[in-house]
Scaffold this active site. Structure first.
Site, PDB file in Angstrom:
ATOM      1  N   CYS A  54       3.544 -11.098  -0.143  1.00  0.00           N
ATOM      2  CA  CYS A  54       3.868  -9.758  -0.232  1.00  0.00           C
ATOM      3  C   CYS A  54       5.189  -9.573   0.683  1.00  0.00           C
ATOM      4  O   CYS A  54       5.819  -8.862   0.392  1.00  0.00           O
ATOM      5  CB  CYS A  54       2.922  -8.740   0.475  1.00  0.00           C
ATOM      6  SG  CYS A  54       1.418  -8.722  -0.445  1.00  0.00           S
ATOM      7  N   ASP A  86      -4.355  -8.721   3.647  1.00  0.00           N
ATOM      8  CA  ASP A  86      -5.579  -8.520   3.067  1.00  0.00           C
ATOM      9  C   ASP A  86      -6.279  -9.285   2.096  1.00  0.00           C
ATOM     10  O   ASP A  86      -7.457  -9.643   1.898  1.00  0.00           O
ATOM     11  CB  ASP A  86      -5.442  -6.871   2.292  1.00  0.00           C
ATOM     12  CG  ASP A  86      -5.219  -5.963   3.166  1.00  0.00           C
ATOM     13  OD1 ASP A  86      -5.020  -6.120   4.359  1.00  0.00           O
ATOM     14  OD2 ASP A  86      -4.970  -4.676   3.075  1.00  0.00           O
ATOM     15  N   SER A 473     -10.407  -2.025  -1.630  1.00  0.00           N
ATOM     16  CA  SER A 473      -8.938  -2.059  -1.971  1.00  0.00           C
ATOM     17  C   SER A 473      -8.544  -1.322  -2.967  1.00  0.00           C
ATOM     18  O   SER A 473      -9.305  -1.020  -3.674  1.00  0.00           O
ATOM     19  CB  SER A 473      -8.912  -3.909  -2.253  1.00  0.00           C
ATOM     20  OG  SER A 473      -7.919  -4.060  -3.223  1.00  0.00           O
TER      21      SER A 473
END
Length: 562
Positions: A54, A86, A473
């Site tokens: 990311c 995450d 999530s």
């Protein structure tokens, strides 16, 4: 907003005068020349790291933002802050640091900007917690600022992404996916840089931040590896100098109406439940009143229009290809669902920014018209009842129905629940209760992507519900309820539930109830003691002592007089 010629309100204090020669000497070593001491300083807060795809490209984006600021007459200074992944830490003890990192990031950007005397700020975020962390810092500092989204990842084959891998794990357990197929999905789902590809938390928050007015138009809907994203960064650097010229600050942009715009766009896109947590936290930093019930109020009139993962068929790159979120926002504005007079970082109002926005191609089926929505009202449903007297947040797309009654299966941690699902102990008709995962109890409010994906992978998505005082999530879907408050660790009713209790989740009535009398709950409360204690030392210990309820955004700087 006042017109003022001094664009160096903060840096002047640091670099001018005989007494600040030592500071100038140090700045010369990092690239300042004589003329740079007369320019406004623009901090470029980069969340680059090789921890996660990311953010792996954000160092280049930061340099582009610096070029833009320098070219517009400023002096850019790039600095870094942390990020955690995450997706990598999901389902492990490390996930406890995820939400905690939002506060660390906000604190670190505030600390560097305040200490160094930057006059303006560009923040660049590319993953779930560094994005709201950046914006919280911008709100606290209240200096001319622009947020840049690092951009979405390009999809893997068959529109695969990280959630495809999690669900394939459940498929292996359920016998529908072979180990060879899992390996193929694992090797192809993440083809390069950028945030997870569906309307998960990163793309949700990018869209929300653009709707708030804190990023330039289209920043939320660009691929990470693209010329458009590089130019977005350069434009952001230039924009800060214009904001300095006009003294436009986050406090002028972050109004209550701007937050209502953000909530509206999140709902229309079918966005993540984490947007509730993060928008509450950003509003707190901006001193704007916002509460859970505002999401219910707005959700009654705003439909879900975008057919995006996790519940839908498409990924963010597909939305980028048809024009991003600007045509959607124009549609919402024309229908009276957005406040067009809100100021943005362009120096213009939202309505002015959208005046030339195009429409979607006639043959696309990613974004539905208002006359034919996927769901007539919000998928984000705030529930109350004897399980969650201070509220809980459900993500109910309608595909799994709006009501579920089942038998509680109690698990004191996410790992226990995941193993039970994979082992086949969880059956149709069960309500999986995962507790002691809240902000205090975790500590850190872990996301439940592993168990929810295992449920979906085993084909139980419409047959099993999951409730937790943790969170989800953006990739989670199914009949799921998170943010249950008060949490178990502080004596909330979710900590009093037992195996076999009957629980009803009613999305239409906005209720979550256990079939237990008040007297029975009181009797259980009298015998209650927490099943585990938070750590005694370190970051998680500090967080557990300071963090507020999820219903208040799980912030760490809310005090009794707030």
């Amino acid at each position: 907003m006042s017109e003022r010629k001094d664009k160096r309100r903060y840096s002047r204090i640091v670099v001018e005068g005989v007494e600040h020669a030592p500071g100038r000497a140090m700045l010369r070593a990092v690239g300042f020349g004589d003329e740079d001491f007369t320019k406004p300083q623009v901090g470029i807060a980069s969340t680059w790291s090789m921890v996660t795809p990311c953010n792996m490209h954000i160092d280049g984006l930061a340099r582009s933002a610096a070029e833009g600021a320098d070219g517009a007459g400023g002096k850019a200074v790039i600095f870094n802050t942390i990020t955690v992944s995450d997706g990598i830490s999901m389902g492990t003890p490390g996930m406890r640091y995820s939400l905690v990192s939002r506060e660390v990031i906000a604190d670190s950007i505030e600390a560097v900007t305040g200490a160094q005397g930057f006059d303006g700020l560009v923040t660049i975020g590319g993953c779930d917690k560094n994005m709201p962390g950046c914006v919280i810092a911008m709100a606290r500092l209240d200096r001319p600022s622009v947020f840049v989204y690092g951009g979405t990842i390009q999809p893997g084959p068959k529109r695969r992404d990280i959630v495809s891998v999690f669900e394939a794990v459940g498929g292996v357990s359920g016998g529908t996916v072979s180990m060879e197929e899992l390996g193929e999905v694992e090797r192809t789902a993440i083809p390069g840089p950028g945030a997870c590809g569906g309307m998960y938390t990163a793309n949700t928050m990018a869209s929300a931040i653009e709707a708030l007015g804190l990023s330039l138009p289209d920043s939320s809907a660009q691929e990470a590896v693209s010329g458009a994203k590089t130019e977005d960064c350069r434009r952001a650097g230039r924009a800060v100098l214009e904001l300095l010229e006009r003294d436009i600050r986050p406090s002028h942009i972050l109004t209550r109406e701007a937050f209502e715009n953000a909530i509206t766009v999140v709902i229309a896109l079918g966005g993540s439940t984490n947007a509730v947590l993060h928008l509450l936290a950003i509003a707190h930093a901006a001193n704007v009143p916002l509460e859970l019930d505002d999401f219910t109020r707005i959700g009654k009139r705003v439909p879900v229009l975008a057919d995006l993962k996790p519940s839908g068929r498409y990924v963010m790159s597909d939305l980028v290809a048809i024009g991003g979120i600007q045509p959607l926002m124009k549609m919402l504005l024309d229908a009276g669902l957005l406040h067009g007079d809100c100021l943005t970082v362009t120096g213009r109002t939202l309505a002015e920014n959208l005046a030339d926005a195009g429409t979607y191609p006639a043959d696309q089926d990613i974004v539905r018209p208002l006359s034919d929505p996927l769901k007539a009202d919000s998928h984000l449903v705030v529930l109350y009842g004897n399980v969650a007297p201070e509220g809980a947040v459900a993500k109910i797309s309608g595909k799994e129905g709006t009501r579920f009654t089942g038998t509680a299966r109690i698990y004191e941690a996410e790992e226990q629940a995941l193993q039970a699902i994979l082992d086949g102990d969880v059956q149709a008709g069960d309500v999986v209760v995962v507790r002691y995962e809240g902000p205090v109890g975790g500590p850190g409010m872990r996301e439940m992507l592993s168990p929810t994906s295992a449920i979906m992978g085993k084909g139980l998505g419409d047959k099993v519900a999951l409730i937790t005082d943790g969170r989800f999530s953006g990739g989670s879907h199914g009949f799921v309820v998170g943010h249950v408050t008060p949490e178990a660790a502080v004596g909330g009713p979710i900590g009093l539930l037992r195996d076999g209790d009957r629980i009803t989740i009613d999305g239409a009535a906005c209720r979550i109830e256990a079939d237990l009398s008040a007297e029975e709950l009181d009797a259980r409360r009298a015998d209650w003691a927490p099943s585990r204690r938070p750590p005694a030392r370190g970051l998680l210990a500090k967080y557990a002592r300071q963090v507020s309820s999820a219903s208040l955004g799980a912030v760490t700087d809310r005090f009794e007089d707030d």
